[in-house]
Design a protein around this motif. Sequence first.
Motif, PDB file in Angstrom:
ATOM      1  N   ALA A  21       0.836  -1.204   0.000  1.00 30.32           N
ATOM      2  CA  ALA A  21       0.000   0.000   0.000  1.00 30.32           C
ATOM      3  C   ALA A  21       0.869   1.252   0.000  1.00 30.32           C
ATOM      4  N   ALA A  22       1.897   1.262   0.842  1.00 29.35           N
ATOM      5  CA  ALA A  22       2.795   2.414   0.912  1.00 29.35           C
ATOM      6  C   ALA A  22       3.516   2.635  -0.411  1.00 29.35           C
ATOM      7  N   GLN A  23       3.965   1.550  -1.027  1.00 30.12           N
ATOM      8  CA  GLN A  23       4.692   1.652  -2.289  1.00 30.12           C
ATOM      9  C   GLN A  23       3.819   2.205  -3.413  1.00 30.12           C
ATOM     10  N   ASN A  24       2.506   2.026  -3.280  1.00 26.88           N
ATOM     11  CA  ASN A  24       1.583   2.485  -4.318  1.00 26.88           C
ATOM     12  C   ASN A  24       0.865   3.778  -3.941  1.00 26.88           C
ATOM     13  N   GLY A  25       1.386   4.465  -2.942  1.00 24.23           N
ATOM     14  CA  GLY A  25       0.889   5.798  -2.619  1.00 24.23           C
ATOM     15  C   GLY A  25      -0.366   5.859  -1.789  1.00 24.23           C
ATOM     16  N   ALA A  26      -0.741   4.776  -1.127  1.00 20.97           N
ATOM     17  CA  ALA A  26      -1.934   4.806  -0.280  1.00 20.97           C
ATOM     18  C   ALA A  26      -1.718   5.743   0.904  1.00 20.97           C
ATOM     19  N   ILE A  27      -2.767   6.444   1.279  1.00 16.35           N
ATOM     20  CA  ILE A  27      -2.742   7.338   2.440  1.00 16.35           C
ATOM     21  C   ILE A  27      -3.881   6.930   3.361  1.00 16.35           C
ATOM     22  N   GLY A  28      -3.573   6.691   4.617  1.00 17.14           N
ATOM     23  CA  GLY A  28      -4.568   6.220   5.573  1.00 17.14           C
ATOM     24  C   GLY A  28      -5.137   7.339   6.432  1.00 17.14           C
ATOM     25  N   LEU A  29      -6.439   7.231   6.718  1.00 12.43           N
ATOM     26  CA  LEU A  29      -7.142   8.162   7.604  1.00 12.43           C
ATOM     27  C   LEU A  29      -8.001   7.343   8.560  1.00 12.43           C
ATOM     28  N   THR A  30      -7.882   7.620   9.843  1.00 14.21           N
ATOM     29  CA  THR A  30      -8.697   6.924  10.836  1.00 14.21           C
ATOM     30  C   THR A  30      -9.261   7.930  11.823  1.00 14.21           C
ATOM     31  N   ALA A  31     -10.550   7.840  12.105  1.00 16.87           N
ATOM     32  CA  ALA A  31     -11.184   8.665  13.126  1.00 16.87           C
ATOM     33  C   ALA A  31     -11.784   7.742  14.180  1.00 16.87           C
ATOM     34  N   ILE A  32     -11.503   8.055  15.436  1.00 20.09           N
ATOM     35  CA  ILE A  32     -11.975   7.251  16.569  1.00 20.09           C
ATOM     36  C   ILE A  32     -12.645   8.195  17.557  1.00 20.09           C
ATOM     37  N   SER A  33     -13.785   7.791  18.107  1.00 21.27           N
ATOM     38  CA  SER A  33     -14.516   8.664  19.019  1.00 21.27           C
ATOM     39  C   SER A  33     -14.887   7.929  20.297  1.00 21.27           C
ATOM     40  N   ASP A  34     -14.765   8.623  21.424  1.00 20.32           N
ATOM     41  CA  ASP A  34     -15.283   8.130  22.689  1.00 20.32           C
ATOM     42  C   ASP A  34     -16.753   8.548  22.750  1.00 20.32           C
ATOM     43  N   ALA A  62      -7.476  16.195   2.350  1.00 19.77           N
ATOM     44  CA  ALA A  62      -6.354  15.485   1.725  1.00 19.77           C
ATOM     45  C   ALA A  62      -6.398  15.597   0.203  1.00 19.77           C
ATOM     46  N   LEU A  63      -7.587  15.805  -0.361  1.00 20.88           N
ATOM     47  CA  LEU A  63      -7.702  15.905  -1.810  1.00 20.88           C
ATOM     48  C   LEU A  63      -7.010  17.145  -2.370  1.00 20.88           C
ATOM     49  N   GLY A  64      -6.872  18.185  -1.548  1.00 23.53           N
ATOM     50  CA  GLY A  64      -6.246  19.404  -2.042  1.00 23.53           C
ATOM     51  C   GLY A  64      -7.047  19.988  -3.186  1.00 23.53           C
ATOM     52  N   GLN A  65      -6.428  20.117  -4.361  1.00 27.75           N
ATOM     53  CA  GLN A  65      -7.097  20.660  -5.537  1.00 27.75           C
ATOM     54  C   GLN A  65      -7.721  19.566  -6.406  1.00 27.75           C
ATOM     55  N   ASP A  66      -7.590  18.310  -5.993  1.00 28.48           N
ATOM     56  CA  ASP A  66      -8.135  17.194  -6.758  1.00 28.48           C
ATOM     57  C   ASP A  66      -9.591  16.928  -6.379  1.00 28.48           C
ATOM     58  N   VAL A  67     -10.215  16.006  -7.084  1.00 27.02           N
ATOM     59  CA  VAL A  67     -11.546  15.527  -6.734  1.00 27.02           C
ATOM     60  C   VAL A  67     -11.438  14.037  -6.407  1.00 27.02           C
ATOM     61  N   GLY A  68     -12.450  13.515  -5.754  1.00 25.18           N
ATOM     62  CA  GLY A  68     -12.406  12.104  -5.385  1.00 25.18           C
ATOM     63  C   GLY A  68     -13.794  11.563  -5.114  1.00 25.18           C
ATOM     64  N   ARG A 153      -1.830   9.848   7.061  1.00 20.82           N
ATOM     65  CA  ARG A 153      -1.595  11.191   6.524  1.00 20.82           C
ATOM     66  C   ARG A 153      -0.944  12.088   7.573  1.00 20.82           C
ATOM     67  N   THR A 154      -0.025  12.914   7.140  1.00 26.87           N
ATOM     68  CA  THR A 154       0.637  13.877   8.010  1.00 26.87           C
ATOM     69  C   THR A 154       0.391  15.291   7.498  1.00 26.87           C
ATOM     70  N   SER A 155       0.500  16.253   8.396  1.00 24.00           N
ATOM     71  CA  SER A 155       0.428  17.667   8.022  1.00 24.00           C
ATOM     72  C   SER A 155       1.147  18.463   9.106  1.00 24.00           C
ATOM     73  N   GLY A 156       2.020  19.336   8.691  1.00 25.00           N
ATOM     74  CA  GLY A 156       2.755  20.134   9.665  1.00 25.00           C
ATOM     75  C   GLY A 156       3.617  19.300  10.584  1.00 25.00           C
ATOM     76  N   GLY A 157       4.073  18.154  10.110  1.00 29.09           N
ATOM     77  CA  GLY A 157       4.944  17.303  10.910  1.00 29.09           C
ATOM     78  C   GLY A 157       4.245  16.461  11.949  1.00 29.09           C
ATOM     79  N   GLY A 160      -1.271  13.179  14.509  1.00 30.26           N
ATOM     80  CA  GLY A 160      -2.394  13.342  15.421  1.00 30.26           C
ATOM     81  C   GLY A 160      -3.365  14.415  14.976  1.00 30.26           C
ATOM     82  N   GLY A 161      -4.646  14.053  14.907  1.00 33.23           N
ATOM     83  CA  GLY A 161      -5.666  14.969  14.456  1.00 33.23           C
ATOM     84  C   GLY A 161      -5.769  15.051  12.940  1.00 33.23           C
ATOM     85  N   VAL A 162      -4.806  14.439  12.244  1.00 32.08           N
ATOM     86  CA  VAL A 162      -4.750  14.514  10.786  1.00 32.08           C
ATOM     87  C   VAL A 162      -5.017  13.128  10.192  1.00 32.08           C
TER      88      VAL A 162
END
Length: 204
Positions: A21-34, A62-68, A153-157, A160-162
């Motif tokens: 997945a990493a080699q093919n550019g996959a980006i992961g997003l997970t949201a967890i809630s209490d 994460a899409l930036g200027q793209d669509v999805g 996914r990362t943003s600003g180093g 967490g939260g991203v």
Amino acid sequence: MRNNLTGDRREQFYNEVLQLAAQNGAIGLTAISDATKGLAIPEAKTAEMDVLIMTLERFDLALGQDVGMVVAARPSGGQGDEHKFLVSCAEAINAGTRYVKFEKFVTHVVTMPFTNSRLLQLADLVVSISTAMVAGHQEFAGKVFPAVQKILRTSGGRIGGVGLKIHPDYSYANLYHWILGDPLFKQSNLPIASRPFPVDGDSY
């Protein structure tokens, strides 16, 4: 797989899948809630819809200027449950949130049987391993999570939260440090002594 791909072989398999997945550019997003601490999105009617909308927000960003487009696993309760789910998704996207207007999606959320999509199965792996780590069940998840973390996914180093969102941040921001190694959350150094988990990820 439950009976025949076990122990070290399963760990190796999961790590190989995540490496591909990493080699093919996959980006992961997970949201967890209490769910005991209220909803992050006031318009969400359930905890399940709350985490979905939080994930959609992060996907839109994460899409930036793209669509999805978003493909979700088909609910297991039959056509009635699927219809309710899709209506709820459409209402959430049309309404937007205070942060995101959802103008980059080429269509409303669509569903697909979980068994028909390797990408849905990959998403399930990323979410289940991340959730296990947040819940403190690290005996197995800890052997696979480094590979998961590489695609979050990362943003600003920070992740967490991203790439990994735990709601509410006030209660769980320090876990971003203990689980992900993040040194900062927004403008604050981690760990934050006045918040839960100031010493480690197990001591509230």
